[in-house]
Motif scaffolding. Structure first.
Motif, PDB file in Angstrom:
ATOM      1  N   MET A  34       0.824  -1.211   0.000  1.00  0.00           N
ATOM      2  CA  MET A  34       0.000   0.000   0.000  1.00  0.00           C
ATOM      3  C   MET A  34       0.856   1.258   0.000  1.00  0.00           C
ATOM      4  N   TYR A  85      -1.769  11.461  -1.260  1.00  0.00           N
ATOM      5  CA  TYR A  85      -2.877  10.647  -0.762  1.00  0.00           C
ATOM      6  C   TYR A  85      -2.779   9.233  -1.311  1.00  0.00           C
ATOM      7  N   GLY A  88      -7.445   5.360  -5.157  1.00  0.00           N
ATOM      8  CA  GLY A  88      -8.544   4.404  -5.005  1.00  0.00           C
ATOM      9  C   GLY A  88      -8.180   2.966  -5.286  1.00  0.00           C
ATOM     10  N   ASN A  89      -7.397   2.716  -6.340  1.00  0.00           N
ATOM     11  CA  ASN A  89      -7.077   1.323  -6.687  1.00  0.00           C
ATOM     12  C   ASN A  89      -5.931   1.290  -7.692  1.00  0.00           C
ATOM     13  N   PHE A 100     -10.444   9.222  -1.867  1.00  0.00           N
ATOM     14  CA  PHE A 100     -11.508   8.684  -1.020  1.00  0.00           C
ATOM     15  C   PHE A 100     -11.219   9.103   0.417  1.00  0.00           C
ATOM     16  N   LEU A 102     -12.710   8.434   3.375  1.00  0.00           N
ATOM     17  CA  LEU A 102     -12.756   7.420   4.430  1.00  0.00           C
ATOM     18  C   LEU A 102     -11.458   6.622   4.476  1.00  0.00           C
ATOM     19  N   GLY A 103     -10.996   6.159   3.320  1.00  0.00           N
ATOM     20  CA  GLY A 103      -9.779   5.358   3.280  1.00  0.00           C
ATOM     21  C   GLY A 103      -8.557   6.117   3.753  1.00  0.00           C
ATOM     22  N   ASN A 104      -8.436   7.385   3.360  1.00  0.00           N
ATOM     23  CA  ASN A 104      -7.263   8.160   3.755  1.00  0.00           C
ATOM     24  C   ASN A 104      -7.278   8.508   5.235  1.00  0.00           C
ATOM     25  N   ILE A 106      -8.733   6.632   7.602  1.00  0.00           N
ATOM     26  CA  ILE A 106      -8.439   5.375   8.288  1.00  0.00           C
ATOM     27  C   ILE A 106      -6.962   5.017   8.148  1.00  0.00           C
ATOM     28  N   ALA A 107      -6.366   5.357   6.999  1.00  0.00           N
ATOM     29  CA  ALA A 107      -4.931   5.098   6.818  1.00  0.00           C
ATOM     30  C   ALA A 107      -4.109   5.838   7.870  1.00  0.00           C
ATOM     31  N   SER A 110      -4.937   4.191  11.486  1.00  0.00           N
ATOM     32  CA  SER A 110      -4.397   2.843  11.658  1.00  0.00           C
ATOM     33  C   SER A 110      -2.880   2.820  11.571  1.00  0.00           C
TER      34      SER A 110
END
Length: 270
Positions: A34, A85, A88-89, A100, A102-104, A106-107, A110
């Protein structure tokens, strides 16, 4: 986040240790993948733009054979000199360059994002405030998919027209995730600015589920009023800003073991 949480929940007996070892092995591989292939900043964008294609063997730089001409025009203007950032994929020959939220967030929470990457994400939000926050935090994805493509990607859901719902809509529930990310990166002023924006509209508009429009100016066409998660997202954001110690309930600190010396893949042979 799920794998790291599992590590903290498992017992450290023989059975638990075996699971933890497998989780850590997966975490090392996933984190490296990732951080290396999904991360985009100004330098990486320039590198992708200059990629050669049809490279082979372990020496290939363009490992997914991404065609530089497939980079959408908008991303060149969107990318600031400072900032970055997780996209997405990434798939063979194609990258989804959309942002996105939410994903960033949470990254960051976490610690998938390194310290430098986390700070770059916040730099991007500040630099592209109008696009990612606008008049109502927070844009779930940017930019919106237009023309006929949105029908293909979203299954013809009529709510997902451009700048609406999951296709570039603005979701107040994301306010608590933004606030948590701001606190963790030492940028509470960004959260305060976003909360001030939300407070100017949410109560008056009846706590809608989401907002539509490029700037999030309009209550969503099918947005439910008095949406529980819109209210909860706002309350959690306020509580975390008032007492940042609450961040510990939802954030994981960086694990130094997650930064191993990079080695050649065990699947590679001469």
């Amino acid at each position: 986040m799920a794998l790291r949480s599992a590590c903290s929940l498992l017992k450290h007996d023989e059975e638990g240790k075996e699971c933890i070892e497998k989780i850590m092995k997966r975490l090392h591989a996933l984190s490296y993948h990732m951080r290396s292939y999904f991360w985009l900043d100004f330098q990486q964008l320039n590198d992708v733009y200059r990629y050669k294609t049809e490279e082979y063997s372990h020496t290939a730089v363009n490992k997914f054979n991404v065609i530089p001409d497939s980079i959408p025009d908008w991303v060149f203007d969107f990318m600031p000199t400072r900032g970055g950032y997780f996209i997405g994929n990434v798939s063979p020959a194609r990258m989804d360059f959309r942002w996105f939220a939410l994903g960033n967030c949470i990254a960051i929470l976490s610690s998938l994002a390194t310290h430098e990457q986390a700070m770059a994400i916040m730099d991007l939000i500040e630099a592209r405030w109008e696009e990612l926050v606008g008049e109502m935090p927070l844009k779930i994805a940017y930019p919106a998919i237009e023309s006929h493509e949105w029908r293909i990607v979203t299954g013809c859901d009529p709510k997902n027209t451009r700048w609406s719902y999951h296709n570039g809509g603005s979701w107040p529930v994301l306010l608590w995730l933004l606030t948590a990310a701001c606190i963790k990166t030492g940028r509470p002023q960004i959260a305060r600015k976003a909360i001030d924006l939300a407070e100017s509209r949410l109560l008056k508009d009846g706590w809608p589920e989401y907002y539509d429009g490029k700037l999030g100016r309009y209550v969503g066409k099918q947005a439910r009023k008095y949406q529980t998660w819109s209210i909860a997202g706002y309350l959690v954001a306020k509580m975390m800003l008032e007492d940042p110690s609450h961040l510990g309930m939802i954030s994981l600190e960086e694990d130094r073991q997650m930064n191993p010396v990079l080695k050649r893949s065990s699947s590679w042979t001469c």
